[in-house]
Design a protein around this motif. Sequence first.
Motif, PDB file in Angstrom:
ATOM      1  N   MET A 156      91.352  45.627  64.734  1.00 26.61           N
ATOM      2  CA  MET A 156      91.715  46.909  65.360  1.00 26.61           C
ATOM      3  C   MET A 156      92.424  47.817  64.361  1.00 26.61           C
ATOM      4  SD  MET A 156      90.530  47.327  68.346  1.00 26.61           S
ATOM      5  CE  MET A 156      91.415  48.743  68.982  1.00 26.61           C
ATOM      6  N   ARG A 157      93.331  47.240  63.583  1.00 23.81           N
ATOM      7  CA  ARG A 157      94.093  48.030  62.602  1.00 23.81           C
ATOM      8  C   ARG A 157      93.145  48.655  61.586  1.00 23.81           C
ATOM      9  NH1 ARG A 157      96.616  51.161  61.293  1.00 23.81           N
ATOM     10  NH2 ARG A 157      98.421  51.292  59.929  1.00 23.81           N
ATOM     11  N   GLN A 158      92.208  47.862  61.088  1.00 26.78           N
ATOM     12  CA  GLN A 158      91.271  48.368  60.074  1.00 26.78           C
ATOM     13  C   GLN A 158      90.338  49.430  60.637  1.00 26.78           C
ATOM     14  OE1 GLN A 158      89.257  45.571  57.588  1.00 26.78           O
ATOM     15  NE2 GLN A 158      91.130  44.557  56.931  1.00 26.78           N
ATOM     16  N   LEU A 159      90.190  49.458  61.956  1.00 28.53           N
ATOM     17  CA  LEU A 159      89.338  50.479  62.578  1.00 28.53           C
ATOM     18  C   LEU A 159      90.150  51.700  63.012  1.00 28.53           C
ATOM     19  CD1 LEU A 159      87.102  48.100  64.733  1.00 28.53           C
ATOM     20  CD2 LEU A 159      86.347  49.439  62.776  1.00 28.53           C
ATOM     21  N   GLY A 160      91.429  51.695  62.713  1.00 26.77           N
ATOM     22  CA  GLY A 160      92.262  52.869  63.023  1.00 26.77           C
ATOM     23  C   GLY A 160      92.988  52.771  64.349  1.00 26.77           C
ATOM     24  N   GLY A 161      92.750  51.701  65.098  1.00 27.98           N
ATOM     25  CA  GLY A 161      93.449  51.523  66.367  1.00 27.98           C
ATOM     26  C   GLY A 161      94.514  50.452  66.228  1.00 27.98           C
ATOM     27  N   TYR A 162      94.918  49.864  67.326  1.00 25.02           N
ATOM     28  CA  TYR A 162      95.866  48.763  67.240  1.00 25.02           C
ATOM     29  C   TYR A 162      95.737  47.844  68.452  1.00 25.02           C
ATOM     30  CZ  TYR A 162      98.766  51.929  70.063  1.00 25.02           C
ATOM     31  OH  TYR A 162      99.224  52.770  71.039  1.00 25.02           O
ATOM     32  N   ALA A 163      96.404  46.693  68.333  1.00 24.05           N
ATOM     33  CA  ALA A 163      96.331  45.685  69.395  1.00 24.05           C
ATOM     34  C   ALA A 163      97.727  45.343  69.884  1.00 24.05           C
ATOM     35  CB  ALA A 163      95.649  44.424  68.864  1.00 24.05           C
ATOM     36  N   ILE A 164      97.811  44.965  71.155  1.00 23.95           N
ATOM     37  CA  ILE A 164      99.077  44.498  71.727  1.00 23.95           C
ATOM     38  C   ILE A 164      98.858  43.060  72.185  1.00 23.95           C
ATOM     39  CG2 ILE A 164     100.699  44.763  73.642  1.00 23.95           C
ATOM     40  CD1 ILE A 164     100.067  47.726  73.616  1.00 23.95           C
ATOM     41  N   TYR A 165      99.676  42.150  71.659  1.00 22.32           N
ATOM     42  CA  TYR A 165      99.533  40.729  72.003  1.00 22.32           C
ATOM     43  C   TYR A 165     100.455  40.377  73.170  1.00 22.32           C
ATOM     44  CZ  TYR A 165      99.960  35.671  71.733  1.00 22.32           C
ATOM     45  OH  TYR A 165      99.984  34.339  72.050  1.00 22.32           O
ATOM     46  N   LEU A 166      99.894  39.750  74.180  1.00 25.84           N
ATOM     47  CA  LEU A 166     100.669  39.308  75.342  1.00 25.84           C
ATOM     48  C   LEU A 166     100.570  37.793  75.420  1.00 25.84           C
ATOM     49  CD1 LEU A 166      99.201  42.157  77.408  1.00 25.84           C
ATOM     50  CD2 LEU A 166     101.638  41.892  77.030  1.00 25.84           C
ATOM     51  N   SER A 167     101.684  37.130  75.222  1.00 26.74           N
ATOM     52  CA  SER A 167     101.689  35.664  75.137  1.00 26.74           C
ATOM     53  C   SER A 167     101.596  35.048  76.534  1.00 26.74           C
ATOM     54  CB  SER A 167     102.972  35.205  74.459  1.00 26.74           C
ATOM     55  OG  SER A 167     104.045  35.392  75.355  1.00 26.74           O
ATOM     56  N   PRO A 168     101.288  33.753  76.605  1.00 24.40           N
ATOM     57  CA  PRO A 168     101.196  33.082  77.906  1.00 24.40           C
ATOM     58  C   PRO A 168     102.442  33.319  78.758  1.00 24.40           C
ATOM     59  CG  PRO A 168     100.513  31.599  76.146  1.00 24.40           C
ATOM     60  CD  PRO A 168     100.979  32.862  75.483  1.00 24.40           C
ATOM     61  N   ALA A 169     103.619  33.211  78.153  1.00 25.30           N
ATOM     62  CA  ALA A 169     104.867  33.342  78.924  1.00 25.30           C
ATOM     63  C   ALA A 169     105.037  34.756  79.467  1.00 25.30           C
ATOM     64  CB  ALA A 169     106.050  32.985  78.039  1.00 25.30           C
ATOM     65  N   GLU A 170     104.574  35.756  78.725  1.00 24.83           N
ATOM     66  CA  GLU A 170     104.788  37.147  79.145  1.00 24.83           C
ATOM     67  C   GLU A 170     103.972  37.553  80.363  1.00 24.83           C
ATOM     68  OE1 GLU A 170     105.891  39.483  75.067  1.00 24.83           O
ATOM     69  OE2 GLU A 170     104.064  38.310  75.197  1.00 24.83           O
ATOM     70  N   VAL A 171     102.706  37.141  80.383  1.00 21.23           N
ATOM     71  CA  VAL A 171     101.833  37.661  81.440  1.00 21.23           C
ATOM     72  C   VAL A 171     101.824  36.776  82.686  1.00 21.23           C
ATOM     73  CG1 VAL A 171      99.492  38.395  81.995  1.00 21.23           C
ATOM     74  CG2 VAL A 171     100.399  38.740  79.719  1.00 21.23           C
ATOM     75  N   GLY A 172     101.748  35.469  82.472  1.00 22.81           N
ATOM     76  CA  GLY A 172     101.688  34.559  83.623  1.00 22.81           C
ATOM     77  C   GLY A 172     100.505  34.912  84.510  1.00 22.81           C
ATOM     78  N   LEU A 173      99.321  34.950  83.888  1.00 24.08           N
ATOM     79  CA  LEU A 173      98.091  35.319  84.606  1.00 24.08           C
ATOM     80  C   LEU A 173      97.926  34.485  85.871  1.00 24.08           C
ATOM     81  CD1 LEU A 173      95.080  35.669  82.104  1.00 24.08           C
ATOM     82  CD2 LEU A 173      95.931  37.371  83.730  1.00 24.08           C
ATOM     83  N   GLY A 174      97.865  35.133  87.010  1.00 21.01           N
ATOM     84  CA  GLY A 174      97.655  34.403  88.261  1.00 21.01           C
ATOM     85  C   GLY A 174      98.900  33.689  88.757  1.00 21.01           C
TER      86      GLY A 174
END
Length: 313
Positions: free
Chosen positions: A60-78
Amino acid sequence: MKGKDLLSIADLNSEDIPLLISRAVEMKNEGWTTSLSEKVLALVFEKPSLRTRVSFEIAMRQLGGYAIYLSPAEVGLGKRESVADVARVLSRYVNAIAARTFSHQTLEVLARYADVPVINALSDIEHPCQALADLLTIYEKKGELEGLTLAYVGDGNNVAHSLMLASARVGIRFRIASPIGYKVRDDLLELARSYAMDSGAEIMCTEDPRQAVREADVVYTDVWTSMGQEAESEKRRKAFARYQINGELLSLAEEDAILMHPLPAHHGEEVAEGILNSPQSVAFDQAENRMHLQKALLADMLGGLEIPLMNYE
Ligand code: CP
Ligand code: NVA
């Protein structure tokens, strides 16, 4: 692509894979661009990662954008919040979601409720970004895909499923040697066989690693115990004891065969100590190519492709 998401290799049309590979080759030469300026990718991960997380962030950085990382503990999917609500909320902030989940079904729910594209960054059933990057590596090393023979030795897991489907799509003869109880899923084998009818590929399943590896151009393996299966590791070590890639097994392949592994590796288990550092090993090229292939994929999905399309042949 058939739809907005990449959850499975089955989401790609037969012409998509060659196109992605040719774009990735171009982008690898081109380096940085601004084609995805200000675009944002959310990385939602339920399991650990080195390659997938870093390669998506740098892509993403090399394409001019960026990424946001959400770890297992942060999101708690479901758990903290329903998967559907996470999908709806993230769609208001970001342009795409790459998710690594235990259950493939979680990905399907995310994709159903997200307005933005969802990319499978590994589930219990598939690892499509790995398989696509692996075909890029094979193409770079061998100069072709169609007509090659790939021998996969080991667990019929997520990596095996995506590689089998992708190989069948592009005309690679795919042989897989797995012990009873650890074979690929029947439904995906059937799907791969239907792709093979169109591409001219062949799919062979055996329990004999030597039969699979004999005169192969590519020898591939992955861990015997995948993330989430740690409780079974002792049982699996016994079941797979005959399936280690070592010098003796590799010597049955073509003299110029390449050895592949998606990493992380358990040295001394599925691969003999040191063999991934041998000249035949392309494991670290595979790791690098994750980034180049994902750049092509993201540029395509998020509409920022600036380079002319070219057939890779
Ligand atoms: N090959 C791969 O997906 O590695 P990670 O688990 O480190 O992302
Ligand atoms: N089959 C492995 C692949 C890791 C990249 C796992 O799922 O843990």
